[in-house]
Design an enzyme around this catalytic site. Structure first.
Site, PDB file in Angstrom:
ATOM      1  N   TYR A 213      -2.059 -12.434  -7.337  1.00 38.12           N
ATOM      2  CA  TYR A 213      -2.847 -12.836  -6.177  1.00 38.12           C
ATOM      3  C   TYR A 213      -2.060 -13.845  -6.676  1.00 38.12           C
ATOM      4  O   TYR A 213      -2.506 -15.044  -6.752  1.00 38.12           O
ATOM      5  CB  TYR A 213      -4.134 -12.224  -6.229  1.00 38.12           C
ATOM      6  CG  TYR A 213      -4.009 -13.267  -4.456  1.00 38.12           C
ATOM      7  CD1 TYR A 213      -2.994 -12.712  -3.517  1.00 38.12           C
ATOM      8  CD2 TYR A 213      -4.787 -14.559  -4.561  1.00 38.12           C
ATOM      9  CE1 TYR A 213      -3.777 -13.535  -2.502  1.00 38.12           C
ATOM     10  CE2 TYR A 213      -5.273 -14.661  -3.069  1.00 38.12           C
ATOM     11  CZ  TYR A 213      -4.209 -14.223  -2.344  1.00 38.12           C
ATOM     12  OH  TYR A 213      -4.685 -14.502  -0.844  1.00 38.12           O
TER      13      TYR A 213
ATOM     14  N   ASP B 228      -0.625  -8.884  -5.209  1.00 39.50           N
ATOM     15  CA  ASP B 228       0.012  -9.322  -3.823  1.00 39.50           C
ATOM     16  C   ASP B 228       1.522 -10.563  -4.100  1.00 39.50           C
ATOM     17  O   ASP B 228       1.094 -11.807  -4.527  1.00 39.50           O
ATOM     18  CB  ASP B 228      -1.320  -9.877  -3.147  1.00 39.50           C
ATOM     19  CG  ASP B 228      -0.560 -11.069  -1.637  1.00 39.50           C
ATOM     20  OD1 ASP B 228       1.072 -11.215  -1.415  1.00 39.50           O
ATOM     21  OD2 ASP B 228      -1.106 -10.763  -0.845  1.00 39.50           O
TER      22      ASP B 228
ATOM     23  N   ASN C 282       3.183 -12.609  -2.338  1.00 32.34           N
ATOM     24  CA  ASN C 282       3.565 -13.679  -1.370  1.00 32.34           C
ATOM     25  C   ASN C 282       4.993 -13.735  -0.974  1.00 32.34           C
ATOM     26  O   ASN C 282       5.493 -14.989  -1.180  1.00 32.34           O
ATOM     27  CB  ASN C 282       2.864 -15.161  -1.191  1.00 32.34           C
ATOM     28  CG  ASN C 282       1.050 -14.800  -0.693  1.00 32.34           C
ATOM     29  OD1 ASN C 282       0.841 -14.111   0.604  1.00 32.34           O
ATOM     30  ND2 ASN C 282       0.314 -15.160  -1.244  1.00 32.34           N
TER      31      ASN C 282
END
Length: 257
Positions: A106, A147, A149
């Protein structure tokens, strides 16, 4: 073997949705992000009843990652990235599931650009890419899922010009992602959908999901040994449209045994 990733945006609040998803799709290995729960509040018992063993790295109110395995428990190989203290933000956990090494990540958001948060994101990615290089050099089947990002290209975002100043869309990060692909990692969704529009995230405002005004920021990168076993990949969009959803949809890859 189906390996999936799902940013749940709060594991306790979304638990009914996550359990429904597990029951309906039955992935063999699952990466969860943004748990928003300390270790002691992770619902390991509920996942065990659903048939999944788990390892997790929680954090109060923010972050948090977990790795689940159907019918067994993952064999933990790492929590946190090399060079990080045990007190670091809970953003990476790694384990073996049925002969495949799975890294669950993450990545920091990093907004606004030019801030300490953005500098911290770049530093985090340096550590992550160093670990990715180690894993790539092992020659083993590895999946790095989560994720990121990062919006890799203009094709991965609705109306790219609106995102030029966002930390998810900065040239340094896009170049880093492209460098991983050039080094040998295979983007599972782009392997399946090389030219089509495919998103994994839709904001909870302005009717973004209904308009398909999304981003592709959840990725599964496959090492060459894993990519040789590629069968299919996709996004479980239906779960983004259910009651009280996360702003992310689950993403998955299927590998030959």
């Amino acid at each position: 073997m189906r390996i999936a990733t799902f940013n749940v945006n709060g594991v306790t609040g979304r638990l009914p949705l996550v359990l429904d998803w597990l029951a309906e799709t039955q992935p063999d290995a699952v990466c969860l992000q943004e748990l928003k729960a300390p270790d002691e509040r992770f619902p390991a018992g509920a996942f065990e009843k659903a048939g999944y063993g788990a390892i997790w790295l929680g954090q109060k109110s923010w972050n948090g990652v977990a790795l689940l395995a159907r019918g067994t428990a993952p064999i933990e190989t790492r929590r946190n990235l090399p060079g990080e203290l045990a007190s670091a933000q809970a953003r990476y956990i790694e384990g073996a599931v049925s002969g495949v090494l799975v890294g669950c990540l993450y990545a920091p958001n990093g907004n606004p650009t030019g801030s300490e948060k953005y500098a911290a994101k770049l530093a985090w990615y340096e550590r992550f890419m160093a670990r990715a290089d180690e894993l790539l050099g092992s020659g083993q089947p590895v999946v790095l899922a989560g994720d990121y990002n990062i919006i890799p290209t203009d094709a991965d975002v609705y109306v790219p010009d609106r995102w030029r100043d966002d930390a998810l869309f900065q040239p340094a990060l896009k170049q880093g992602f492209a460098a991983m692909i050039e080094a040998g990692w295979v983007d599972a969704l782009r392997r399946r959908y090389p030219d089509e529009t495919v998103y994994t995230f839709w904001k909870h405002w302005r009717n973004a999901f209904a308009r398909d005004a999304g981003l592709r920021i959840d990725h599964l990168l496959l090492s060459p040994a894993a990519a040789q076993r590629f069968v299919d990949a996709g996004v479980d969009r239906d779960f983004r449209g259910r009651e009280k959803p996360s702003d992310h949809g689950p993403v998955w890859v299927e590998l030959k045994p």
